[in-house]
Write a protein that holds these residues in place. Structure first.
Motif, PDB file in Angstrom:
ATOM      1  N   TYR A   1      -2.989  -3.434   0.565  1.00  0.00           N
ATOM      2  CA  TYR A   1      -2.272  -2.865   1.709  1.00  0.00           C
ATOM      3  C   TYR A   1      -1.064  -2.107   1.197  1.00  0.00           C
ATOM      4  O   TYR A   1       0.020  -2.680   1.066  1.00  0.00           O
TER       5      TYR A   1
ATOM      6  N   ASP B   1      -1.754 -11.401   5.556  1.00  0.00           N
ATOM      7  CA  ASP B   1      -0.721 -10.870   6.433  1.00  0.00           C
ATOM      8  C   ASP B   1       0.434 -11.845   6.599  1.00  0.00           C
ATOM      9  O   ASP B   1       0.277 -13.045   6.418  1.00  0.00           O
TER      10      ASP B   1
ATOM     11  N   CYS C   1      -2.912  -8.493  -1.473  1.00  0.00           N
ATOM     12  CA  CYS C   1      -2.160  -7.530  -0.680  1.00  0.00           C
ATOM     13  C   CYS C   1      -1.828  -6.209  -1.336  1.00  0.00           C
ATOM     14  O   CYS C   1      -1.298  -5.334  -0.678  1.00  0.00           O
TER      15      CYS C   1
ATOM     16  N   ARG D   1       1.287  -6.660   4.505  1.00  0.00           N
ATOM     17  CA  ARG D   1       1.255  -6.145   5.870  1.00  0.00           C
ATOM     18  C   ARG D   1       1.975  -7.170   6.752  1.00  0.00           C
ATOM     19  O   ARG D   1       1.608  -8.350   6.753  1.00  0.00           O
TER      20      ARG D   1
ATOM     21  N   HIS E   1       2.846  -2.522   7.612  1.00  0.00           N
ATOM     22  CA  HIS E   1       2.353  -2.179   8.944  1.00  0.00           C
ATOM     23  C   HIS E   1       3.166  -3.001   9.930  1.00  0.00           C
ATOM     24  O   HIS E   1       2.939  -4.187  10.101  1.00  0.00           O
TER      25      HIS E   1
END
Ligand code: ADP
Ligand code: C5P
Length: 241
Positions: A229, A121, A226, A50, A233
């Motif tokens: 995810y 992230d 991750c 992300r 995003h």
């Protein structure tokens, strides 16, 4: 280089001490050097993470309604117009960045309201002046400077501001001579020395971008993080005025 930098370790499937902080990348360079293009290419290749793209524009000091009428008189290229205090004043700078994102009145994107920073992230902070402030630099795990010749940048800037932003060519040239070029010479170019990686030719340089993405993957740990995810995003801020 500094103890204030967020620590970031590579993680493997057996590593229970996975990174506690997101991986923060700073991308700087002159106007129209290809910063956004490079960021987009990095984001595309980081499809299993992300990624939040934060533009320096999110930190511009707001103009009053009256000031907005005379927008051409303001120097958006000067560090005095960019307010990074939100980062400087917070105890944990990275979460301050995320809180700023969440609360920013400029950023109208609804998705931001539920966004919470996560260890896996990637945050990309992009803009001509993001290496100017030492405390902002200290947030960054990796600093990239996009290096493109000034004549190429000016040509792109003229095309972009006239075609995409509906500005008049004379005002573009005037702004460039009065604000953009002096600020590049005084603040942007001197900040190149802080870069870990300098990318010549911006988005055309696929080798440099591949190497950077490889490094990020190594730092984040390729195996365990991750996959939770599935969707990249990307939150992009827009021009304020
Ligand atoms: P920055 O974020 O540094 O201002 P952008 O990536 O937005 O730069 O690029 C500025 C302008 O130049 C955009 O209109 C973009 O389409 C164009 N541009 C960027 N990279 C290239 C390239 N390698 N070749 C041709 N045009 C480019
Ligand atoms: O994308 P880029 O790096 O070119 O964005 C920075 C430039 O945006 C600055 O050179 C500044 O002159 C310009 N700018 C503008 N009008 C605004 C905000 C920024 O022309 N309202």
């Amino acid at each position: 280089s500094s103890t204030a930098s967020p620590s970031h370790r590579s993680a493997s499937a057996s590593d229970s001490n996975a990174p506690k902080q997101p991986f923060v990348i700073g991308v700087s360079g002159g106007t129209a050097s290809g910063k956004t293009t490079v960021c987009d290419m990095i984001i595309q290749q980081l499809h299993d993470h992300r990624v939040v793209l934060v533009n320096q524009d999110s930190f511009y000091r707001g103009l009053t309604a009256e000031e907005s009428k005379r927008v051409h008189e303001y120097n958006f290229d000067h560090p005095g117009f960019v307010n990074f205090d939100i980062i400087k004043s917070q105890p944990t700078a990275v979460s301050a960045l995320s809180r700023h994102l969440v609360k920013s009145p400029i950023n109208s994107c609804k998705a931001l309201l539920s966004w919470k920073v996560n260890a896996s992230d990637v945050i990309i902070l992009e803009g001509i002046l993001v290496f100017h402030d030492q405390r902002v630099r200290n947030l960054m795990n990796m600093k990239i400077f996009v290096d493109t010749d000034a004549d190429v940048r000016l040509a792109r800037r003229i095309r972009r501001d006239t075609v995409e932003r509906g500005r008049d060519i004379n005002s573009v040239l005037e702004q460039y001579a009065k604000f953009v070029k002096p600020a590049f010479d005084d603040f942007v170019l001197p900040s190149k020395k802080y870069a870990d990686v300098i990318i010549p030719r911006g988005g055309d340089n696929h080798v440099a971008i591949d190497l950077i993405v490889q490094h990020i993957h190594t730092k984040l740990g390729q195996h365990d993080l991750c996959k939770i995810y599935p969707n990249v995003h990307v939150i992009q801020s827009t021009f304020q005025v």
